[in-house]
Every structure is written in C-alpha cells, then in structure tokens.
Scaffold this motif. Structure first.
Motif, PDB file in Angstrom:
ATOM      1  N   ASP A 222      53.513  21.461  46.221  1.00  0.00           N
ATOM      2  CA  ASP A 222      52.436  22.365  46.602  1.00  0.00           C
ATOM      3  C   ASP A 222      51.690  21.764  47.774  1.00  0.00           C
ATOM      4  N   ARG A 224      49.182  22.968  49.453  1.00  0.00           N
ATOM      5  CA  ARG A 224      47.800  23.380  49.653  1.00  0.00           C
ATOM      6  C   ARG A 224      46.834  22.335  49.113  1.00  0.00           C
ATOM      7  N   LYS A 226      43.803  20.801  47.193  1.00  0.00           N
ATOM      8  CA  LYS A 226      43.100  21.185  45.975  1.00  0.00           C
ATOM      9  C   LYS A 226      41.603  20.940  46.085  1.00  0.00           C
ATOM     10  N   ARG A 344      49.467  32.618  37.820  1.00  0.00           N
ATOM     11  CA  ARG A 344      49.968  31.967  39.019  1.00  0.00           C
ATOM     12  C   ARG A 344      48.893  31.106  39.662  1.00  0.00           C
ATOM     13  N   SER A 345      49.307  30.266  40.584  1.00  0.00           N
ATOM     14  CA  SER A 345      48.350  29.477  41.355  1.00  0.00           C
ATOM     15  C   SER A 345      47.607  30.419  42.299  1.00  0.00           C
ATOM     16  N   ASN A 347      45.309  29.376  44.589  1.00  0.00           N
ATOM     17  CA  ASN A 347      44.751  28.607  45.701  1.00  0.00           C
ATOM     18  C   ASN A 347      45.346  29.150  46.994  1.00  0.00           C
ATOM     19  N   PRO A 361      42.981  31.432  33.457  1.00  0.00           N
ATOM     20  CA  PRO A 361      44.384  31.159  33.794  1.00  0.00           C
ATOM     21  C   PRO A 361      45.291  31.204  32.575  1.00  0.00           C
ATOM     22  N   SER A 363      49.054  29.534  31.450  1.00  0.00           N
ATOM     23  CA  SER A 363      50.052  28.543  31.841  1.00  0.00           C
ATOM     24  C   SER A 363      51.400  29.204  32.084  1.00  0.00           C
ATOM     25  N   ASN A 364      52.054  28.812  33.179  1.00  0.00           N
ATOM     26  CA  ASN A 364      53.394  29.338  33.475  1.00  0.00           C
ATOM     27  C   ASN A 364      54.475  28.273  33.290  1.00  0.00           C
TER      28      ASN A 364
END
Length: 598
Positions: A222, A224, A226, A344-345, A347, A361, A363-364
C-alpha cells in the motif's frame, strides 16, 4: 601558419561553446522566474519539505530545458557558423521565442490546466481572443528580445573573466544535483503519498518525475501514507462560489433519512434480471436512470464525483484534502448522523472526502464478500439504534474482485451476448455470480428500512473484465463507467424510467435541493445539475486529473494530462480520424477551472 589558424578556429569555437553554456544558464534563470506563474494556479508550499522540493524541481527542470534547447538548436550552429555576431543575434531570437512560448503556456495552464501540445494549441487557437488580453502580447516579446540581446553581448564581452573563475563545473554540478535530487525526493514522496511533493507533478511543462507507486503496488504494498498530517492552508478554490442558503422547511423531503448504497464495479449492462432479480424488480418499482455515468473508472474518482459533484480534475486540489464535500457538511450541520460502512481501505484522494462520516469498517481478511456480509450486519445494528435523521453510505465491494463467500451456489453460467476472450468468459460468469451475491444482500439491506428513507443504489464505477489493474486504470470504455442508478423517494410509489443521460455529478445538487432545502443554483457548488431535469451540457467529463474522457452523444474523446487525445465511436469500438469540436472542449476546460481562485 595553417596550424595556427586551425588553433585560432578551435579557440573561437571553444569560446562560443563556453558563452553558449552561460547564455543557456541565464535563460534557465529567466525561465524559473516565468515558471513562478504556474504556482499562482497550484498554490505555494506550506512546509519546509514542500519549499525544498519546489526549489530543487524548479532549478533542475528549467535549467535542463534551457540546456536542451541550447544543445539542439544552438550547439550545431556553433560548429557550422562559429561567428559570434551571427550566433549572438540568433541565440537572442531563439531565446525570445522560447520564453514567449513558456509565457503562453502559463496562460494556457491558468485557463485550462493543461500544458501546450498540438491538441491544446488547437483549443487555445479557437479561444485566442479570450486568452490574449490587451497589448502585452506585442510589447512583451519586444522587451524580452531587447533583454536577450543585451545579455548575449554582456556575457560575450566578459566570457574570459568568467572562464578564469572556474565556476562552470560548479554550476553544472549544482544543477545536476538539483535535477537528480528532485527525482529521488519525488520517488519517496510518491511512495509515501506526500501531497506537498506530488501536487507539483503536472506543474511544469515536460516534467516527468520518477515514481515508485506502480512498482510498489505490483508487489502488493500500500503506497498511500497513513499519517499525512492535516493542517489548514490558504484556499485556492472557491468552493462554493457563493455561500449556501439551505433551509429544511423549503425542502420536498426535509429530514428524510438517506441511504446511499455504492457498489464497487457495478456494471450496468450485466446487472440484469438474470444476475440480479431482486434489484431488477426494485429498479422497476422506483425511479430508474437508465443512461447514467459515473464520474470515473476508479473508486476514487467515482466517489469524488458522487459526493463532491465536481469534475475529476479537482481531485488533487489542496483545499479538498482539508475540506469535506459540501453536501455531507450540510447534512451534518442540519443534525444528521452520518455513518460509512465499508470493507475496503478508504485512504483515498482527496483525504477529506469521508471526514464527515463515522467509519464502521469490516475486515476483508477473508475476502470482500465476507466483508460485505459484515458491512450489512453493522448497518442494520446501527440503523435500529438511530433516533435522529441519518445519512448512511454503505459500500459493497465484492464485484470488484469477483468474490463470493464460501458455499455460495449462485446462478448457472451463460454465454455472453458479445464476443469475449477465453479469460474474459471465466471472469464474465464469475462477475455474474458476484452480482448475484450482492443481489441477495440488497434484499437483506433494504428489509425494514424506515418509510421516510430516500434510497439511492448505484455503482462507484463500472467494470472492465480484466485482471490487469493497469489496463483497467487507463481504459475509459463505457463498460467501465456506465452504472445503474436507482432512487426510491419516500412515500412515492409511482415507478418511472429516466431516459436522458445523467451522471454522478447530479446527486449532490439533487439531495441538497430536495432534502436539505438549498436554494443556490447548482453551479455554485457542483459541475452537475439536479437529476430531475436533463443537463444543458451535451457532454460528461469522466476521469481524474491524469486521464479523462469526454462523453458526447456519438463519440468519446480520451485525453491524458499531456494533451494527447484519441476519439472513439460511442461504443468505444473504433478510433475516429477526426478532431474534437473546439467549442465543446472549451466548455469542458472552463468548467475544470471554474472553481479555482484567480
């Protein structure tokens, strides 16, 4: 004697080459000054990191451009015609032309957000009278030419003194360090998603900074940041153009609950009665927008157009990293409880897009379908506990990854109506299974929703049947952006089909006028118009600030950030050998700059 003449000739050429380098450096410095005009459009940095990167980028980029012009245009002439008077005059003319082109590019960039290219030049030529104001376009080139002639002669007369100081290698080394450092810093900034760095990606012409994101994403990392801090900064957008005037007593559906169901990769032509029988029945019983486009082919741009109601070129605007959508701001101000349910994320860009929501959220870790089951469970629990008006955004994600839960039986496989490659045939039926799973979840989700709830079901984007994410990212075909769009109005039982073209840009004006009682014209805060009437514009902007398409009645024009474009027929099947109508494109570009402060 002959040898002495040859040596004198070599010395003369050496002096001219040395002079040319210093003249190029001088013009690089002038180009940096002109380049400050680009920052009036983008905004200045607010941190030491931003200022440091901008300094390195500016010195490296404009010095590099000046040296390339010298190398390509003047250096060969120096070898062929080593006569200082001719060369100085020619260099002054070429430098004047170059700086005038750069100045013209700053004007184009200020008006359209694009740098000069054959395509943009055609556009600018059609709107030349609006771009060139007053007589400065006559006086400025004359002034630049005089300055260049004076500088060329000044440097030539002092070239021996300058050479004795041995500054040349130091200057070259300094520029080289700036150029390389700016690219290395950008790799880091791109990987960590430092907006103080990446927001200058398109600022300067012919700038192609090195990136790391595609490499990191290919390894599943990822990219991006945080922990990118949010600090207020000077506004560069007029959003809204005028203060909002909103009173719920003027609204048709004041204080109604709002349930917005945004399904990832929800493709309109496959969401039929065979794949989604419940949704098809629900669609037929409510208001169905049968010709609807998302604002983009990626989750970021699709949700951006849905919530902000702005064209995707604003997605990287600094202000919007700190300013949430006006629509959700107004819901919150009027006492609504806003919750976002997703697996999903989130961000994404811009960073403030979901700031008004409380995130719940899911969890996936066990797949998107399992996350969707938990998302719906969380929403039902939250809904049952609400005592005040609420706005819920429920994001279902399974279709994006063709996912279904373990043990899901689904529907039988069928043959596609259009020819597909072998791999696409597998994806086609797996995608249908995923939609069928979502159909079952919609039935659960909409069960026992309060009668005073306005329900919107749509897709964040459409879906291209491919496992290649890079291909899907740049492909703006209709299947990637055409999505279902259904509205259930509270206490309204009359079904209808809306045949005219609509888009995600129309949601914010519709909710703000019908639910929040905002009396402002939609143009004050959105690129769209209310969904209750056809748009006056014969085009729809689809995409973001890097690649976008202009959807018209019979053709689709795809344009990248460098101004290169291709025109396809309305089915995206064949490329058309024609130019786009400049008048339509001028309207698109004017809209893309309308909210910028000038």
């Amino acid at each position: 004697m002959v040898e002495r003449e040859k040596q004198m000739g070599r010395d003369r050429v050496s002096h001219l080459v040395n002079w040319g380098h210093w003249f190029a450096f001088f013009n690089g410095f002038l180009a940096m000054i002109v380049g400050l005009r680009y920052l009036e459009n983008i905004g200045y940095p607010d941190s030491m990191i931003g200022w440091g990167y901008l300094f390195l980028l500016t010195v490296g980029q404009f010095s590099f451009l000046a040296f390339i012009v010298y190398l390509v245009c003047l250096f060969p002439i120096t070898l062929l015609l080593p006569y200082s008077k001719i060369l100085r005059g020619l260099a002054a003319v070429l430098a004047t032309v170059g700086l005038c082109i750069l100045l013209y590019d700053t004007i184009i960039y200020d008006d359209y957000g694009l740098h000069l290219s054959p395509f943009v030049f055609d556009l600018a030529w059609a709107n030349l009278h609006a771009l060139l104001r007053g007589t400065s376009y006559i006086v400025t080139p004359i002034g630049i030419l005089i300055l260049e002639l004076v500088a060329a002669n000044f440097i030539w007369k002092r070239i021996n003194k300058i050479s004795k100081k041995n500054l040349g290698n130091k200057v070259v080394a300094f520029i080289g360090v700036c150029f390389v450092s700016s690219h290395l810093i950008h790799i880091w900034g791109d990987a960590a998603d430092i907006t103080e760095i990446t927001r200058f990606d398109d600022a300067y012409p012919l700038s192609y900074p090195a990136t790391a994101r595609s490499l990191m994403e290919s390894y599943g990392i990822d990219s991006r940041s945080k922990n990118d801090p949010k600090t207020p900064r000077k506004n560069s957008l007029n959003y809204p153009i005028n203060p909002l005037q909103c009173h719920t007593e003027n609204a048709s559906y004041g204080k109604a609950n709002v349930l917005l169901i945004a399904i990832d990769s929800f493709r309109a032509d496959i969401a039929d009665e065979y794949s989604m029988p419940f949704f098809s029945q629900y669609r037929n019983q409510n208001q169905n927008y049968s010709n609807h486009l998302s604002g983009g082919n990626q989750f970021d741009s699709g949700m951006f157009s849905l919530l902000y109601g702005l064209q995707g070129n604003y997605i990287s605007a600094n202000d919007l990293h700190y300013q949430s959508p006006l629509m959700t701001q107004t819901f919150k101000q009027q006492g609504y409880h806003l919750n976002l349910f997703s697996g999903r994320s989130l961000n994404i860009q811009p960073q403030a897009i979901f700031d008004d929501f409380t995130l719940v959220p899911s969890s996936n870790m066990n797949g998107a379908a399992e996350a969707d089951l938990n998302t719906i469970k969380h929403f039902k629990q939250w809904q049952n506990a609400q005592t005040a008006p609420w706005f819920a955004l429920v994001n279902l994600t399974a279709p994006d990854s063709y996912d279904t839960p373990v043990g899901f039986l689904g529907i039988k496989t069928v043959k596609s109506d259009v020819a597909l490659k072998p791999a696409q045939k597998v994806l086609f039926n797996q995608y249908r299974q995923s939609l069928n799973f979502i159909d079952d979840q919609l039935k659960v989700l909409l069960k026992k929703v309060p009668s005073n709830t306005l329900v919107i079901i749509t897709g964040a984007t459409g879906k291209m049947l491919t496992s290649n994410s890079n291909e899907a990212r740049v492909n703006l075909m209709p299947q990637s952006v055409e999505v279902p769009f259904v509205i259930h109005w509270p206490d309204q039982k009359i079904p209808s089909t809306v045949p005219y073209r609509t888009s995600h840009y129309g949601l914010a004006p519709t909710l703000m006028s019908q639910v929040l009682g905002c009396s402002n014209p939609a143009s004050d805060y959105s690129a769209g118009r209310t969904l209750t009437q056809p748009s006056k514009e014969p085009w729809v902007y689809v995409g973001d600030n890097r690649i976008f398409a202009i959807y018209q009645k019979d053709e689709i024009t795809v344009i990248n950030r460098h101004g290169k474009y291709r025109i396809f027929d309305k089915n995206y099947q064949s490329r058309l050998n024609k130019k786009m109508q400049a008048q339509d494109l001028i309207q698109v570009m004017n809209e893309s700059q309308r909210f910028h402060s000038h």
